[in-house]
Scaffold this active site. Structure first.
Site, PDB file in Angstrom:
ATOM      1  N   LYS A 212       0.877  -1.267   0.154  1.00  0.00           N
ATOM      2  CA  LYS A 212      -0.077   0.114  -0.134  1.00  0.00           C
ATOM      3  C   LYS A 212       0.952   1.423   0.051  1.00  0.00           C
ATOM      4  CE  LYS A 212      -3.532   2.349   2.866  1.00  0.00           C
ATOM      5  NZ  LYS A 212      -4.405   2.148   4.049  1.00  0.00           N
ATOM      6  N   GLU A 218      10.451  -4.595   4.774  1.00  0.00           N
ATOM      7  CA  GLU A 218      10.497  -6.131   4.166  1.00  0.00           C
ATOM      8  C   GLU A 218      10.395  -6.262   2.480  1.00  0.00           C
ATOM      9  OE1 GLU A 218       8.813  -4.685   6.751  1.00  0.00           O
ATOM     10  OE2 GLU A 218       9.029  -6.150   8.557  1.00  0.00           O
ATOM     11  N   GLY A 273      -4.762  -1.796   5.194  1.00  0.00           N
ATOM     12  CA  GLY A 273      -4.051  -2.847   4.538  1.00  0.00           C
ATOM     13  C   GLY A 273      -4.716  -4.309   4.789  1.00  0.00           C
ATOM     14  N   ARG A 274      -5.162  -4.360   5.910  1.00  0.00           N
ATOM     15  CA  ARG A 274      -5.989  -5.663   6.369  1.00  0.00           C
ATOM     16  C   ARG A 274      -7.375  -5.836   6.002  1.00  0.00           C
ATOM     17  NH1 ARG A 274      -4.739  -2.257  10.382  1.00  0.00           N
ATOM     18  NH2 ARG A 274      -6.356  -1.521  11.737  1.00  0.00           N
ATOM     19  N   GLU A 359      -4.825  -6.623  14.916  1.00  0.00           N
ATOM     20  CA  GLU A 359      -4.281  -5.075  14.155  1.00  0.00           C
ATOM     21  C   GLU A 359      -5.521  -4.326  14.383  1.00  0.00           C
ATOM     22  OE1 GLU A 359      -0.691  -4.858  11.430  1.00  0.00           O
ATOM     23  OE2 GLU A 359      -2.397  -4.007  10.171  1.00  0.00           O
ATOM     24  N   HIS A 390      -5.579 -32.967  17.913  1.00  0.00           N
ATOM     25  CA  HIS A 390      -4.327 -33.645  18.374  1.00  0.00           C
ATOM     26  C   HIS A 390      -3.008 -32.977  18.873  1.00  0.00           C
ATOM     27  CE1 HIS A 390      -6.023 -37.358  16.989  1.00  0.00           C
ATOM     28  NE2 HIS A 390      -6.824 -36.772  15.960  1.00  0.00           N
ATOM     29  N   LYS A 514       9.349  -0.962  13.928  1.00  0.00           N
ATOM     30  CA  LYS A 514       9.923  -0.777  12.659  1.00  0.00           C
ATOM     31  C   LYS A 514      11.003   0.253  12.899  1.00  0.00           C
ATOM     32  CE  LYS A 514       5.597  -1.028   9.990  1.00  0.00           C
ATOM     33  NZ  LYS A 514       4.447  -0.211   9.324  1.00  0.00           N
TER      34      LYS A 514
HETATM   35  O1  F6P Z   1       2.411  -4.115   9.958  1.00  0.00           O
HETATM   36  C1  F6P Z   1       1.939  -2.844   9.624  1.00  0.00           C
HETATM   37  C2  F6P Z   1       1.366  -2.904   8.132  1.00  0.00           C
HETATM   38  O2  F6P Z   1       0.951  -1.457   8.105  1.00  0.00           O
HETATM   39  C3  F6P Z   1       0.281  -3.547   8.088  1.00  0.00           C
HETATM   40  O3  F6P Z   1      -1.150  -2.755   8.575  1.00  0.00           O
HETATM   41  C4  F6P Z   1       0.122  -3.463   6.509  1.00  0.00           C
HETATM   42  O4  F6P Z   1      -0.931  -4.446   6.117  1.00  0.00           O
HETATM   43  C5  F6P Z   1       1.526  -4.092   6.359  1.00  0.00           C
HETATM   44  O5  F6P Z   1       2.208  -3.201   7.071  1.00  0.00           O
HETATM   45  C6  F6P Z   1       2.166  -3.970   5.067  1.00  0.00           C
HETATM   46  O6  F6P Z   1       2.070  -2.528   4.508  1.00  0.00           O
HETATM   47  P1  F6P Z   1       2.127  -2.324   2.993  1.00  0.00           P
HETATM   48  O7  F6P Z   1       0.983  -2.742   2.144  1.00  0.00           O
HETATM   49  O8  F6P Z   1       1.965  -0.649   2.931  1.00  0.00           O
HETATM   50  O9  F6P Z   1       3.328  -2.692   2.505  1.00  0.00           O
END
Ligand code: F6P
Length: 550
Positions: A212, A218, A273-274, A359, A390, A514
């Site tokens: 987003k 990452e 995002g979620r 979240e 199990h 972060k």
């Molecule tokens: O973990 C925090 C967060 O902002 C989430 O809310 C989001 O889904 C994820 O990181 C990834 O963010 P982006 O889509 O901006 O890479």
């Protein structure tokens, strides 16, 4: 909204809260008694939405409980906030954003405005762009740089830019194009990308960079490494345009990364995002199942949106599930909620819900920034049911904690299974029904004794029961049913956030880690001094550096 949320009295001072506390204090009923005294319970405590039949009869509730919970929902103006969300008001107050994932599944003719602009045409324009691209990849018309057909699709994203498409891809595997390989890379541990691409031909691989913000470390790190992997094999910068597309709200960052803006699929800041896998973030899924199935899934979401918007409180499934969670979390001190799908295809469903729920509702200040005096979101956990039986079901049955659970199952296995494998489905579902039964009704000491068990063993073999479960059944796990399930949980989470008066749509709690990771990294890579590092972390960093050099 009829009542200004920020002016609302503190939740625990509301008379409706006090009434629930009194009701809880007098609560002694066992599910055995509730069923014995009410022959209509199983039939009455069922709510239907779309293809979902939700049986909540095995919950610790009576008509009075439900009425009191609904009064709390009225007092906290859950439906007022719901209407504000659907209207596009900026109910994500800390980020000053509308919350309009429901617009992602609105029909083409709908009008939903944010800052005076109807967003629905933009949604459908992106859906068309995605459909066109998905068709071209699926048909082989979209080729890689060397002219080879795309056979592998690798989604690189994390959190909401990974969990949704990865979960839905697994859920709908039976509907996917089996000639294509799909992988989902999220972890900044280089092993994730390594394992995802090690057996792939770069010339046949498409990377979908899903972010987003397009600033998530990452994702950008993995995407950069993926580009290196591709260019090492294909040796030409121009290859990036055929092998990389982006899903983002941030056109500038996408361009800076080197992805052609024509290969960007847009979404907007009013999609959390979620809550985003039915936006452009679902492109990998759309390539897997095709645009028509994707549309069926969106239609499934919409069925539940409409239901949430229009069904009366007593038959409103998300409201009911949300309030049941409030009942257990706030009045029974339940700390967690298990989601236990009896479907191998839903193996990532609970992991997806963890982000959606935790979240959203893992907050400890209310919408005005005051510390809350009540419990908020639960720990959500679980894996497919038979495996859990199990492993950790022992604790649910005989441990000391109250763990409300959702059991999810389907009447039919997917068509492509062999007859022999299809026949296993009855056994799978027998397990679901047996667990719901055992958890609710248990086994009394007298029943154990009647089996001739030695007295010393009786306490060990007794099941007290009275563990609440909700059973969600549907005929098949189709794209539409998946959409219905996800929307059901989205709105359940919404209801709880509204009752608790928290902002369910921000996620400031992930920021600190972060920032600190960025600060610590130079200490690991270059041995740089990190001012102000606490002694424990400093020692860990020093040990890490020592070990890494050996
Ligand atoms: O973990 C925090 C967060 O902002 C989430 O809310 C989001 O889904 C994820 O990181 C990834 O963010 P982006 O889509 O901006 O890479």
């Amino acid at each position: 909204m009829s009542d200004s949320v920020s002016d609302s009295p503190k939740l625990t001072r509301r008379p409706q809260w006090a009434a629930l506390e009194d009701h809880r204090a007098e609560w002694h009923a066992h599910l055995r008694d509730l069923f014995a005294s009410d022959s209509g319970r199983a039939e009455r405590y069922v709510v239907r939405v779309g293809d979902l039949r939700i049986d909540y009869s095995k919950n610790l509730v009576t008509d009075e409980t439900l009425a009191l919970l609904q009064e709390l929902a009225t007092a906290t103006d859950v439906f007022g906030l719901r209407d504000a969300m659907f209207r596009g008001e900026k109910i994500n107050i800390t980020e000053d954003r509308a919350v309009l994932h429901t617009a992602l599944r609105a029909p083409a003719g709908a009008v939903i405005e944010v800052d005076g602009e109807n967003v629905v045409p933009k949604v459908h324009a992106v859906l068309d762009q995605m459909s066109d691209f998905a068709r071209r990849v699926r048909s082989g018309e979209w080729t890689g740089h060397t002219g080879k057909r795309i056979r592998n699709v690798v989604n690189i994203g994390i959190g909401g830019s990974d969990l949704g498409p990865a979960m839905a891809y697994e859920a709908l595997r039976a509907y996917t194009d089996r000639s294509l390989t799909f992988r989902f890379v999220s972890n900044v541990d280089g092993a994730d990308l390594h394992e995802a691409v090690r057996d792939l031909d770069p010339a046949e691989t498409l990377f979908i960079v899903a972010s987003k913000t397009f600033t998530t470390i990452e994702t950008i790190t993995n995407a950069t490494s993926a580009r290196t992997w591709l260019l090492e094999a294909l040796g030409d910068e121009k290859a990036v345009a055929r092998h990389f597309v982006a899903l983002s709200t941030n056109g500038q960052k996408v361009t800076e990364f080197g992805i052609d803006p024509d290969n960007m699929f847009e979404f907007w800041d009013w999609v959390g995002g979620r809550y985003s896998y039915d936006s452009a973030i679902g492109l990998s899924l759309m390539i897997a199942i095709g645009p028509d199935r994707f549309q069926e899934m969106l239609d499934g979401f919409r069925i539940v949106d409409e239901h949430f918007r229009n069904a009366p409180a007593e038959a409103n499934a998300p409201l009911l599930l949300g309030l049941l969670g409030v009942w257990y979390g706030n009045f029974f001190d339940a700390q967690s909620h298990a989601v236990l799908p009896y479907s191998h295809y839903l193996s990532k469903f609970t992991a997806y819900l963890q982000q959606l729920d935790m979240e959203s509702n893992g907050k400890s200040v209310d919408r005005d920034g005051h510390p809350v005096q009540w419990q908020t979101g639960p720990v959500v956990w679980g894996t497919p049911g038979t495996n859990g039986q199990h492993a950790y079901y022992q604790l649910i049955h005989q441990g000391t904690k109250l763990i409300p659970a959702d059991l999810i199952g389907f009447a039919r296995p997917v068509d492509e299974l062999s007859d022999e494998l299809k026949a296993q489905h009855d056994l799978l579902m027998a397990n679901l029904f047996a667990q719901g039964q055992a958890l609710a009704f248990g086994k009394t000491a007298d029943e154990v004794r009647a089996e001739g068990v030695a007295e010393a063993q009786v306490p060990h073999r007794t099941f007290k029961g009275n563990h609440p479960t909700t059973t969600i059944l549907a005929k098949d796990l189709t794209p539409s049913v998946l959409g219905q399930l996800i929307a059901l949980y989205e709105h359940k989470v919404f209801v709880q956030g509204a009752v608790w008066n928290i902002d369910s749509f921000d996620q400031w709690g992930v920021e600190l880690g972060k920032v600190l990771a960025k600060r610590v990294e130079p200490a690991l890579t270059e041995g740089a001094d990190v001012p102000g590092l606490d002694s424990s972390t400093a020692a860990l960093v020093a040990t890490y550096r020592e070990l890494k050099e050996v």
